[in-house]
Design a protein around this motif. Sequence first.
Motif, PDB file in Angstrom:
ATOM      1  N   ALA A   1       0.880  -1.201   0.080  1.00  0.00           N
ATOM      2  CA  ALA A   1       0.093   0.016   0.082  1.00  0.00           C
ATOM      3  C   ALA A   1       0.780   1.382  -0.081  1.00  0.00           C
ATOM      4  CB  ALA A   1      -0.931   0.044   1.123  1.00  0.00           C
ATOM      5  N   ARG A   2       0.346   2.367  -0.416  1.00  0.00           N
ATOM      6  CA  ARG A   2       1.169   3.555  -0.620  1.00  0.00           C
ATOM      7  C   ARG A   2       0.335   4.635   0.152  1.00  0.00           C
ATOM      8  NH1 ARG A   2      -2.812   6.020  -2.623  1.00  0.00           N
ATOM      9  NH2 ARG A   2      -3.405   5.629  -5.059  1.00  0.00           N
ATOM     10  N   PHE A   3       1.191   5.797   0.409  1.00  0.00           N
ATOM     11  CA  PHE A   3       0.387   7.087   0.810  1.00  0.00           C
ATOM     12  C   PHE A   3       1.138   7.909  -0.589  1.00  0.00           C
ATOM     13  CE2 PHE A   3       1.575  11.011   3.393  1.00  0.00           C
ATOM     14  CZ  PHE A   3       0.246  11.611   3.279  1.00  0.00           C
ATOM     15  N   ALA A   4       0.100   8.883  -1.040  1.00  0.00           N
ATOM     16  CA  ALA A   4       0.468   9.416  -2.484  1.00  0.00           C
ATOM     17  C   ALA A   4       0.151  10.800  -2.356  1.00  0.00           C
ATOM     18  CB  ALA A   4      -0.196   8.781  -3.396  1.00  0.00           C
ATOM     19  N   PRO A   5       0.761  11.467  -1.234  1.00  0.00           N
ATOM     20  CA  PRO A   5       0.156  13.039  -1.160  1.00  0.00           C
ATOM     21  C   PRO A   5       0.655  13.757  -2.384  1.00  0.00           C
ATOM     22  CG  PRO A   5       2.262  12.488   0.325  1.00  0.00           C
ATOM     23  CD  PRO A   5       1.975  11.170  -0.550  1.00  0.00           C
ATOM     24  N   SER A   6      -0.249  15.042  -2.396  1.00  0.00           N
ATOM     25  CA  SER A   6       0.347  16.202  -3.281  1.00  0.00           C
ATOM     26  C   SER A   6       1.032  17.071  -2.487  1.00  0.00           C
ATOM     27  CB  SER A   6      -0.649  16.813  -4.175  1.00  0.00           C
ATOM     28  OG  SER A   6      -1.374  15.470  -4.726  1.00  0.00           O
ATOM     29  N   PRO A   7       2.271  17.333  -2.265  1.00  0.00           N
ATOM     30  CA  PRO A   7       2.547  18.200  -1.198  1.00  0.00           C
ATOM     31  C   PRO A   7       2.227  19.766  -1.638  1.00  0.00           C
ATOM     32  CG  PRO A   7       4.445  17.039  -2.260  1.00  0.00           C
ATOM     33  CD  PRO A   7       3.285  16.666  -3.015  1.00  0.00           C
TER      34      PRO A   7
ATOM     35  N   ILE B   1       5.313  10.807  -4.030  1.00  0.00           N
ATOM     36  CA  ILE B   1       5.122  12.060  -3.872  1.00  0.00           C
ATOM     37  C   ILE B   1       4.462  12.527  -5.176  1.00  0.00           C
ATOM     38  CG2 ILE B   1       6.178  14.280  -3.648  1.00  0.00           C
ATOM     39  CD1 ILE B   1       7.885  12.864  -1.487  1.00  0.00           C
ATOM     40  N   GLU B   2       3.353  12.884  -5.242  1.00  0.00           N
ATOM     41  CA  GLU B   2       2.348  13.609  -6.461  1.00  0.00           C
ATOM     42  C   GLU B   2       2.772  14.765  -6.550  1.00  0.00           C
ATOM     43  OE1 GLU B   2      -1.310  11.742  -6.823  1.00  0.00           O
ATOM     44  OE2 GLU B   2      -0.555   9.770  -7.400  1.00  0.00           O
ATOM     45  N   ASP B   3       4.033  15.141  -7.231  1.00  0.00           N
ATOM     46  CA  ASP B   3       4.785  16.437  -7.268  1.00  0.00           C
ATOM     47  C   ASP B   3       4.294  17.153  -8.575  1.00  0.00           C
ATOM     48  OD1 ASP B   3       6.323  14.678  -8.541  1.00  0.00           O
ATOM     49  OD2 ASP B   3       7.963  15.519  -7.568  1.00  0.00           O
TER      50      ASP B   3
ATOM     51  N   VAL C   1      -2.306  13.886 -17.185  1.00  0.00           N
ATOM     52  CA  VAL C   1      -3.528  14.079 -16.114  1.00  0.00           C
ATOM     53  C   VAL C   1      -3.387  13.100 -14.746  1.00  0.00           C
ATOM     54  CG1 VAL C   1      -5.855  14.250 -15.895  1.00  0.00           C
ATOM     55  CG2 VAL C   1      -4.766  15.210 -17.742  1.00  0.00           C
ATOM     56  N   PHE C   2      -3.802  13.690 -13.864  1.00  0.00           N
ATOM     57  CA  PHE C   2      -3.780  12.916 -12.220  1.00  0.00           C
ATOM     58  C   PHE C   2      -4.320  11.534 -12.872  1.00  0.00           C
ATOM     59  CE2 PHE C   2      -6.680  11.550  -9.220  1.00  0.00           C
ATOM     60  CZ  PHE C   2      -5.737  11.066  -8.349  1.00  0.00           C
ATOM     61  N   HIS C   3      -5.313  11.062 -13.318  1.00  0.00           N
ATOM     62  CA  HIS C   3      -5.859   9.754 -13.365  1.00  0.00           C
ATOM     63  C   HIS C   3      -4.904   8.764 -14.079  1.00  0.00           C
ATOM     64  CE1 HIS C   3      -9.604  11.760 -12.621  1.00  0.00           C
ATOM     65  NE2 HIS C   3      -9.562  12.357 -13.539  1.00  0.00           N
TER      66      HIS C   3
ATOM     67  N   ALA D   1      -1.490   9.199 -14.489  1.00  0.00           N
ATOM     68  CA  ALA D   1      -0.432   9.344 -13.525  1.00  0.00           C
ATOM     69  C   ALA D   1      -0.245   8.319 -12.275  1.00  0.00           C
ATOM     70  CB  ALA D   1       0.142  10.548 -13.006  1.00  0.00           C
ATOM     71  N   ASN D   2      -1.667   8.743 -11.663  1.00  0.00           N
ATOM     72  CA  ASN D   2      -1.908   7.910 -10.436  1.00  0.00           C
ATOM     73  C   ASN D   2      -2.094   6.448 -10.606  1.00  0.00           C
ATOM     74  OD1 ASN D   2      -4.246   7.185  -8.518  1.00  0.00           O
ATOM     75  ND2 ASN D   2      -3.242   8.651  -7.544  1.00  0.00           N
ATOM     76  N   VAL D   3      -2.668   6.062 -11.729  1.00  0.00           N
ATOM     77  CA  VAL D   3      -2.887   4.549 -12.077  1.00  0.00           C
ATOM     78  C   VAL D   3      -1.512   4.142 -12.492  1.00  0.00           C
ATOM     79  CG1 VAL D   3      -4.085   2.867 -13.311  1.00  0.00           C
ATOM     80  CG2 VAL D   3      -5.442   4.662 -12.547  1.00  0.00           C
TER      81      VAL D   3
ATOM     82  N   VAL E   1      -5.670   2.591  -0.026  1.00  0.00           N
ATOM     83  CA  VAL E   1      -6.377   3.378   1.017  1.00  0.00           C
ATOM     84  C   VAL E   1      -6.057   5.148   0.803  1.00  0.00           C
ATOM     85  CG1 VAL E   1      -6.600   3.668   3.500  1.00  0.00           C
ATOM     86  CG2 VAL E   1      -5.816   1.488   2.640  1.00  0.00           C
ATOM     87  N   ARG E   2      -7.201   5.692   0.613  1.00  0.00           N
ATOM     88  CA  ARG E   2      -7.441   7.050   0.676  1.00  0.00           C
ATOM     89  C   ARG E   2      -8.584   7.737   0.771  1.00  0.00           C
ATOM     90  NH1 ARG E   2      -6.931   6.913  -6.166  1.00  0.00           N
ATOM     91  NH2 ARG E   2      -8.910   5.947  -6.533  1.00  0.00           N
ATOM     92  N   GLY E   3      -8.634   8.973   0.685  1.00  0.00           N
ATOM     93  CA  GLY E   3      -9.865   9.910   1.174  1.00  0.00           C
ATOM     94  C   GLY E   3     -10.963   9.555   0.215  1.00  0.00           C
TER      95      GLY E   3
ATOM     96  N   ASP F   1     -12.724  11.427  -1.144  1.00  0.00           N
ATOM     97  CA  ASP F   1     -13.023  12.529  -2.254  1.00  0.00           C
ATOM     98  C   ASP F   1     -12.514  11.850  -3.605  1.00  0.00           C
ATOM     99  OD1 ASP F   1     -10.659  12.230  -0.952  1.00  0.00           O
ATOM    100  OD2 ASP F   1     -10.089  14.425  -1.843  1.00  0.00           O
ATOM    101  N   HIS F   2     -11.969  10.492  -3.454  1.00  0.00           N
ATOM    102  CA  HIS F   2     -11.589   9.999  -4.715  1.00  0.00           C
ATOM    103  C   HIS F   2     -12.295   8.787  -5.241  1.00  0.00           C
ATOM    104  CE1 HIS F   2      -7.550  12.080  -5.384  1.00  0.00           C
ATOM    105  NE2 HIS F   2      -7.181  11.867  -3.985  1.00  0.00           N
ATOM    106  N   VAL F   3     -13.621   8.841  -4.634  1.00  0.00           N
ATOM    107  CA  VAL F   3     -14.424   7.610  -4.866  1.00  0.00           C
ATOM    108  C   VAL F   3     -14.642   7.601  -6.476  1.00  0.00           C
ATOM    109  CG1 VAL F   3     -16.750   6.680  -4.685  1.00  0.00           C
ATOM    110  CG2 VAL F   3     -15.483   7.002  -2.624  1.00  0.00           C
TER     111      VAL F   3
HETATM  112  N1  GLU Z   1      -2.308  13.158  -4.697  1.00  0.00           N
HETATM  113  C1  GLU Z   1      -3.535  12.622  -4.383  1.00  0.00           C
HETATM  114  C2  GLU Z   1      -4.013  13.176  -3.157  1.00  0.00           C
HETATM  115  O1  GLU Z   1      -3.401  13.512  -2.365  1.00  0.00           O
HETATM  116  C3  GLU Z   1      -3.714  11.105  -4.061  1.00  0.00           C
HETATM  117  C4  GLU Z   1      -4.659  10.348  -4.304  1.00  0.00           C
HETATM  118  C5  GLU Z   1      -4.444   8.790  -3.889  1.00  0.00           C
HETATM  119  O2  GLU Z   1      -4.096   8.480  -2.704  1.00  0.00           O
HETATM  120  O3  GLU Z   1      -4.524   8.065  -5.003  1.00  0.00           O
HETATM  121  O4  GLU Z   1      -5.447  13.351  -2.932  1.00  0.00           O
END
Ligand code: GLU
Length: 530
Positions: free
Chosen positions: A5-11, A41-43, A241-243, A245-247, A259-261, A263-265
């Motif tokens: 699993a990962r944490f993928a924040p946008s700083p 890091i989604e930079d 675009v995010f979609h 790159a993220n996938v 596992v994420r917020g 708001d991404h459903v």
């Molecule tokens: N960078 C996205 C965010 O911070 C990450 C989404 C995800 O966890 O897939 O909302």
Amino acid sequence: MEFRARFAPSPTGQVHIGNIRTAIFNWLCCRHAGGTFLLRIEDTDLERSTKQAIDTLLECMQWLGLDYDEEPMYQTKQCAKHLAAAETIRTQGNAYKADPAVEASPLYFRIPVDCDDFPFVRTVGNAEVTLAAEQHFLVNRAGLTFFTLSAKGKPVETQACLAGFKDLKVYDADGNILFALNAETLPGILDGSATFECDNAAKITYTKREVFYHDMVKGDLSKPLDSMRDFIIIRSDGSPVFHLANVWDDIDQRVTHIVRGDDHVENTYRHLFLFHLLGYPVPVYAHLPMIVNKQGKPYSKRDGDAFVGDFRDKGILPEALFNYLTLIGWAPGDDREKMSKAELVEAFQIERAQHSPAQFDQAKLANMNGLYIAEMPDERFIELAWDFAQRMDWFSKAEKVKFDDVAKLMKSRTKVFTDLAAWGYFFNNELEYDAKGVRKFMGTTEQRDGLNKLAEGLESGTFNTPEDVENFIRATEQACGMGEFQLNQPLRVAATGTTVGAGMYETVLILGTAETAKRIRTALEKNPLA
Ligand code: GLU
């Protein structure tokens, strides 16, 4: 199965508690499962994802003990791979340029019309939609555009992907078929050479399908395909675009659990297609509900401290914040609240995460912090308190030996380190007096006589223990004909300026009996009877 699993924040410079809770839940899942915790890091937002913003994020993670297992992935470095993934999709015929004649035109992902055998698409029945009269109706490569009537009778425009309208038939008001989407018409529509449009469409019929998946937190979720649209995967400037790159990065990091917020459903319904078409298994999803304020609205800076740095500055301990954040939207299933990291790792199951929004309560966090302070050794508390005290206006007057005694006495009353602001009376000889306290406890001649007697006795006697002080106060009350404990509060107000504080007898010894006597005299002088 391996668990990754990962944490993928946008700083962005500040780390919101909602984001860091996502990191904590991912970390706990991985540690519980003996899996791998990854950081990505989604930079890609170059303006906000500065080096400083990334450093802040990494510091927050380190402060909370969120260690990760492989080198962090930086999304900006993945660009060539994202473009290659887009090319794969395009070669499959699942992407199109908004304007094929323009080189710099965004690239759209087309939700495939032929998707009946996708494991996350199902047919739900036949649909019939009445259209608003005399409005434009259009079918082209980008999908359908049509108008229906709102409850108030106003035309409402809908735009949706072709895939949402399998076996589409368009009728006029007399029931004649104007257009049908079938093996004959579809190729021309898809390649952009054909378009159907008219102003007299009255009704459409089609086979309705939906996208569905099981979410470990939210349960079974679905979205009608006729409510979705094709979406951009490469912008006109050539950036992914995010979609996409993220996938792609989840594929590249071999992520098995996302596992994420929540708001991404909505994004997830799109991402399922990308995983599938790129030839990779869809990961397991768990979407966490928002953290909300007392009114049930997303918790923001306006509601109080919202960033990890704020809590750190206020003297919240990392272990208390970690523990408290796990309890926002999750519970171990018994009545435990204060839990060590090891206990949390042992108990953590993402399925137990709450489905509905979780409320953030500063007071509960402060209580939790107080529990962690209470159990820490005095030496550690003194060390942390001394560090924190540097920013107090009384710090320059605090000698270390006296400070240590004060800290030991005040520890049990300290919930957060900002509470140290109230320790000023130990070190400031000039007191500010609580006016109400003065009226109530220094307002009668009896109280003032008693205080004078206390001052005299404290100056002349020897007091080694809190009991010595206590016995002396009791004896003075008796000698003055006052009831038991009647002099405690007058003494507190005179010697500290306030009506609340730690044990009074200990306080007198820390201040010193001579100093206490001096303070009593000053208080009487400065607060004469009206
Ligand atoms: N960078 C996205 C965010 O911070 C990450 C989404 C995800 O966890 O897939 O909302």
